[in-house]
Design a protein around this motif. Structure first.
Motif, mmCIF file in Angstrom:
data_model
loop_
_atom_site.group_PDB
_atom_site.id
_atom_site.type_symbol
_atom_site.label_atom_id
_atom_site.label_comp_id
_atom_site.label_asym_id
_atom_site.label_seq_id
_atom_site.Cartn_x
_atom_site.Cartn_y
_atom_site.Cartn_z
ATOM 1 N N ARG A 1 0.819 -1.221 0.000
ATOM 2 C CA ARG A 1 0.000 0.000 0.000
ATOM 3 C C ARG A 1 0.853 1.271 0.000
ATOM 4 O O ARG A 1 0.381 2.322 -0.401
ATOM 5 C CB ARG A 1 -0.926 0.008 1.202
ATOM 6 C CG ARG A 1 -2.064 -0.970 1.073
ATOM 7 C CD ARG A 1 -2.937 -0.940 2.294
ATOM 8 N NE ARG A 1 -4.097 -1.807 2.118
ATOM 9 C CZ ARG A 1 -4.893 -2.201 3.103
ATOM 10 N NH1 ARG A 1 -4.656 -1.805 4.347
ATOM 11 N NH2 ARG A 1 -5.910 -2.972 2.858
ATOM 12 N N HIS A 2 2.078 1.183 0.477
ATOM 13 C CA HIS A 2 2.923 2.369 0.605
ATOM 14 C C HIS A 2 4.098 2.410 -0.378
ATOM 15 O O HIS A 2 4.930 3.307 -0.298
ATOM 16 C CB HIS A 2 3.447 2.471 2.044
ATOM 17 C CG HIS A 2 2.360 2.751 3.030
ATOM 18 N ND1 HIS A 2 1.655 1.739 3.637
ATOM 19 C CD2 HIS A 2 1.837 3.910 3.481
ATOM 20 C CE1 HIS A 2 0.748 2.265 4.442
ATOM 21 N NE2 HIS A 2 0.832 3.578 4.363
ATOM 22 N N LEU A 3 4.177 1.467 -1.290
ATOM 23 C CA LEU A 3 5.315 1.409 -2.210
ATOM 24 C C LEU A 3 5.563 2.714 -2.955
ATOM 25 O O LEU A 3 6.704 3.127 -3.127
ATOM 26 C CB LEU A 3 5.134 0.279 -3.228
ATOM 27 C CG LEU A 3 5.351 -1.130 -2.700
ATOM 28 C CD1 LEU A 3 5.054 -2.151 -3.796
ATOM 29 C CD2 LEU A 3 6.754 -1.311 -2.168
ATOM 30 N N ASP A 4 4.492 3.359 -3.377
ATOM 31 C CA ASP A 4 4.665 4.572 -4.184
ATOM 32 C C ASP A 4 4.999 5.813 -3.358
ATOM 33 O O ASP A 4 5.298 6.870 -3.924
ATOM 34 C CB ASP A 4 3.428 4.828 -5.049
ATOM 35 C CG ASP A 4 2.161 5.030 -4.237
ATOM 36 O OD1 ASP A 4 2.163 4.725 -3.027
ATOM 37 O OD2 ASP A 4 1.150 5.480 -4.818
ATOM 38 N N SER A 5 4.980 5.681 -2.031
ATOM 39 C CA SER A 5 5.256 6.864 -1.208
ATOM 40 C C SER A 5 6.443 6.679 -0.261
ATOM 41 O O SER A 5 6.683 7.531 0.590
ATOM 42 C CB SER A 5 4.010 7.238 -0.404
ATOM 43 O OG SER A 5 3.668 6.186 0.489
ATOM 44 N N LEU A 6 7.185 5.583 -0.407
ATOM 45 C CA LEU A 6 8.341 5.366 0.458
ATOM 46 C C LEU A 6 9.452 6.356 0.125
ATOM 47 O O LEU A 6 9.777 6.570 -1.040
ATOM 48 C CB LEU A 6 8.881 3.948 0.306
ATOM 49 C CG LEU A 6 8.032 2.823 0.888
ATOM 50 C CD1 LEU A 6 8.638 1.474 0.528
ATOM 51 C CD2 LEU A 6 7.893 2.964 2.390
ATOM 52 N N HIS A 7 10.009 6.933 1.148
ATOM 53 C CA HIS A 7 11.155 7.833 0.994
ATOM 54 C C HIS A 7 12.401 6.953 0.816
ATOM 55 O O HIS A 7 12.477 5.856 1.381
ATOM 56 C CB HIS A 7 11.283 8.702 2.250
ATOM 57 C CG HIS A 7 12.315 9.760 2.147
ATOM 58 N ND1 HIS A 7 13.648 9.530 2.397
ATOM 59 C CD2 HIS A 7 12.211 11.069 1.801
ATOM 60 C CE1 HIS A 7 14.317 10.642 2.222
ATOM 61 N NE2 HIS A 7 13.478 11.597 1.862
#
Length: 145
Positions: free
Chosen positions: A101-107
Motif C-alpha cells: 500500500r505504501h510502495l509509491d510513497s516510500l522515501h
C-alpha cells in the motif's frame, strides 16, 4: 538517459549494450527482435523479458558467468509480481499488504532502512561464524596442583 531507469533490468540492459558498443538497431537484429522492443526494455516500459530473450542475449554478447549471474539477478529484481509462499505467518502477510500500500510513497531513507533491517540476519549469520569459541572453565578438582 539516466532518469528513465525504473527497473534494475532496464539499467543493466542499457549498460550492457553501451559497453559492447552496439546500437539498439544492431542489438535488435542480433537477437531477432524489433528495435522498438529493445528501446522499451531500456526505458522500462516493458517488463523483464522472457528466458528465451535472456538466453539469446547471453549468446549474442558472449556474457561471462559473472555477467550472466548479474543479468539473472536484475531480471528477478525487476519482476512486477511476486508469489507469496503459503506457509508464511499472518504477521508477514499483513506486513506485505502494508508495504504494498505504501510502495509509491516510500522515501529513499525508508527503503534503505528496510534493506538494512533485512540485512541484519545476514550479519548475525556472518558474525556467528567469526565468533570465537569459549573454553570451558575447569572445575577446581580438574585443575593440576
Amino acid at each position: 538517459m539516466g532518469g528513465f531507469f525504473v527497473r534494475p533490468f532496464s539499467k543493466y540492459f542499457y549498460q550492457l549494450r553501451v559497453a559492447h558498443g552496439i546500437r539498439q538497431i544492431e542489438l535488435a537484429e542480433l537477437l531477432g527482435y524489433e528495435q522498438s522492443y529493445i528501446s522499451a526494455l531500456e526505458i522500462g516500459t516493458k517488463g523483464p523479458p522472457t528466458s528465451e530473450f535472456i538466453e539469446r542475449l547471453i549468446r549474442a554478447l558472449s556474457l561471462s558467468d559473472i555477467q550472466q549471474a548479474e543479468l539473472h539477478e536484475v531480471v528477478e529484481a525487476s519482476q512486477r509480481k511476486f508469489i507469496i509462499p503459503t506457509d508464511l505467518s499472518e504477521d508477514i502477510h499483513w506486513m506485505l499488504l502494508n508495504l504494498h500500500r505504501h510502495l509509491d510513497s516510500l522515501h529513499p531513507a525508508q527503503v534503505r532502512l528496510i534493506q538494512e533491517i533485512i540485512g541484519i540476519k545476514d550479519e548475525f549469520a556472518k558474525n556467528a561464524l567469526l565468533k570465537p569459541k569459549y573454553l570451558r572453565m575447569q572445575q577446581k578438582e580438574d585443575r593440576p596442583m
